[in-house]
Design a protein around this motif. Structure first.
Motif, short mmCIF file in Angstrom:
data_model
loop_
_atom_site.label_atom_id
_atom_site.label_comp_id
_atom_site.label_asym_id
_atom_site.label_seq_id
_atom_site.Cartn_x
_atom_site.Cartn_y
_atom_site.Cartn_z
N SER A 3 0.86 -1.19 0.00
CA SER A 3 0.00 0.00 0.00
C SER A 3 0.89 1.23 0.00
CB SER A 3 -0.87 0.03 1.26
OG SER A 3 -1.80 -1.02 1.24
N PRO A 4 0.39 2.35 -0.50
CA PRO A 4 1.19 3.58 -0.43
C PRO A 4 1.18 4.16 0.99
CG PRO A 4 -0.68 3.82 -1.94
CD PRO A 4 -0.88 2.55 -1.20
N MET A 5 2.31 4.70 1.43
CA MET A 5 2.36 5.32 2.76
C MET A 5 1.26 6.37 2.89
SD MET A 5 6.49 5.82 3.20
CE MET A 5 6.54 6.37 4.90
N GLU A 6 1.13 7.19 1.85
CA GLU A 6 0.12 8.26 1.93
C GLU A 6 -1.29 7.71 1.83
OE1 GLU A 6 1.98 10.71 -1.02
OE2 GLU A 6 2.46 12.23 0.48
N GLY A 7 -1.43 6.59 1.14
CA GLY A 7 -2.74 5.94 1.05
C GLY A 7 -3.23 5.50 2.42
N TYR A 8 -2.29 5.18 3.30
CA TYR A 8 -2.65 4.82 4.67
C TYR A 8 -3.00 6.07 5.49
CZ TYR A 8 -1.98 -0.17 5.57
OH TYR A 8 -2.14 -1.54 5.65
N GLY A 9 -2.52 7.22 5.03
CA GLY A 9 -2.77 8.46 5.77
C GLY A 9 -1.52 9.02 6.45
N MET A 10 -0.35 8.56 6.02
CA MET A 10 0.90 9.04 6.64
C MET A 10 1.33 10.37 6.05
SD MET A 10 3.73 6.11 7.08
CE MET A 10 3.18 4.50 7.59
N VAL A 11 1.82 11.26 6.91
CA VAL A 11 2.51 12.46 6.43
C VAL A 11 3.99 12.07 6.42
CG1 VAL A 11 2.96 14.90 6.82
CG2 VAL A 11 0.78 13.91 7.52
N ILE A 12 4.50 11.80 5.25
CA ILE A 12 5.84 11.19 5.16
C ILE A 12 6.91 12.09 5.78
CG2 ILE A 12 7.59 10.36 3.53
CD1 ILE A 12 5.26 9.52 1.70
N SER A 13 6.81 13.39 5.52
CA SER A 13 7.83 14.31 6.06
C SER A 13 7.80 14.29 7.59
CB SER A 13 7.61 15.72 5.52
OG SER A 13 6.30 16.14 5.81
N ASP A 14 6.61 14.16 8.17
CA ASP A 14 6.50 14.12 9.64
C ASP A 14 7.14 12.85 10.20
OD1 ASP A 14 5.21 16.49 9.60
OD2 ASP A 14 3.27 15.73 10.31
N VAL A 15 6.86 11.72 9.54
CA VAL A 15 7.43 10.46 10.03
C VAL A 15 8.95 10.53 10.00
CG1 VAL A 15 7.55 7.95 9.69
CG2 VAL A 15 5.42 9.14 9.26
N CYS A 16 9.49 11.11 8.91
CA CYS A 16 10.96 11.25 8.82
C CYS A 16 11.44 12.18 9.93
CB CYS A 16 11.35 11.80 7.45
SG CYS A 16 11.12 10.61 6.11
N LYS A 17 10.81 13.34 10.05
CA LYS A 17 11.26 14.33 11.03
C LYS A 17 11.20 13.76 12.45
CE LYS A 17 8.63 18.10 11.55
NZ LYS A 17 7.94 18.06 12.80
N ASP A 18 10.11 13.09 12.77
CA ASP A 18 9.93 12.57 14.13
C ASP A 18 10.91 11.44 14.46
OD1 ASP A 18 7.97 14.42 14.44
OD2 ASP A 18 6.30 13.02 14.17
N ASN A 19 11.59 10.94 13.44
CA ASN A 19 12.59 9.90 13.68
C ASN A 19 14.01 10.39 13.38
OD1 ASN A 19 11.17 7.16 14.32
ND2 ASN A 19 9.87 8.19 12.81
N GLY A 20 14.12 11.72 13.22
CA GLY A 20 15.44 12.31 12.99
C GLY A 20 16.05 11.91 11.65
N ILE A 21 15.18 11.69 10.66
CA ILE A 21 15.65 11.26 9.33
C ILE A 21 15.47 12.40 8.34
CG2 ILE A 21 15.25 9.64 7.43
CD1 ILE A 21 14.16 7.67 9.59
N LEU A 22 16.51 12.67 7.57
CA LEU A 22 16.43 13.74 6.58
C LEU A 22 15.46 13.34 5.46
CD1 LEU A 22 17.95 16.40 6.54
CD2 LEU A 22 19.59 15.37 4.95
N TYR A 23 14.60 14.27 5.09
CA TYR A 23 13.63 14.00 4.03
C TYR A 23 13.99 14.80 2.78
CZ TYR A 23 9.09 14.07 1.64
OH TYR A 23 8.08 13.97 0.72
#
Ligand code: SF4
Length: 185
Positions: A144-164
């Motif tokens: 499934s697509p991350m966004e299709g699930y409802g994820m804000v991809i930039s937020d998930v990266c930021k909240d885990n200290g990962i550069l987007y």
């Protein structure tokens, strides 16, 4: 599970970045799902991995919460300029290949892991998805697509200290794999 080993394998498959994420940082949002329904990508209601077939945002969140840990993977391309469509297409193609190769590898090498693969777009495993007339042809390959699930991809990266955003002139595709250990057989 040896997440560091899996992380290294992701890099070996060609991802330019692979970093662990904490499941507790994933907060699905209705607004993201609503953007799916606008159907700019033309995948809404056409694929078992996409909304509405993948379940409501609440159901997807419940599913995600059952996993123990995850890995964000990225493929970053360096564009020559804003019109470098060739590199854009190549980066997308490479990312899709890394994702499928990694998923098949994980399924084969880690039979004791339950894996939830969340990709960049609709599941493209089959030329034409069986949805909605028949069950998914290859559930082991479905994503499934991350966004299709409802994820804000930039937020998930930021909240885990990962550069987007890797800087001017770069284009980054993101996917993730979530894991939990299960006893099989
Ligand atoms: S594996 Fe094939 S049938 Fe299943 S969701 Fe993907 S495209 Fe559709």
């Amino acid at each position: 599970m040896d997440l560091e080993r899996i992380r290294q394998e992701a890099l070996d498959f060609g991802f330019t970045l692979a970093e662990p994420i904490s499941i507790s940082t994933i907060h699905l949002r209705e607004e993201v799902r609503e953007m799916c329904a606008v159907n700019k990508c033309h995948a809404y209601n056409t694929n078992w991995g996409c909304p509405p077939a993948c379940g409501t945002v609440e159901e997807c969140q419940e599913r995600i919460n059952r996993y123990e840990t995850g890995l964000i993977v990225q493929t970053t391309g360096q564009l020559e300029d804003d019109f470098d469509y060739e590199t854009m297409q190549e980066t997308a193609k490479n990312h899709g290949k890394h994702f499928v190769d990694m998923l098949l590898h994980l399924r084969k090498e880690y039979p004791r892991l339950d894996i939830l693969p969340l990709g960049t777009g609709a599941c493209m495993t089959c030329k034409k998805c069986t949805y909605p007339d028949a069950p998914c042809r290859m559930p082991e390959r479905m994503s499934s697509p991350m966004e299709g699930y409802g994820m804000v991809i930039s937020d998930v990266c930021k909240d885990n200290g990962i550069l987007y955003n890797h800087g001017r002139g770069t284009l980054t595709y993101v996917a993730c794999f979530l894991f939990r250990e299960v006893q099989k057989g």
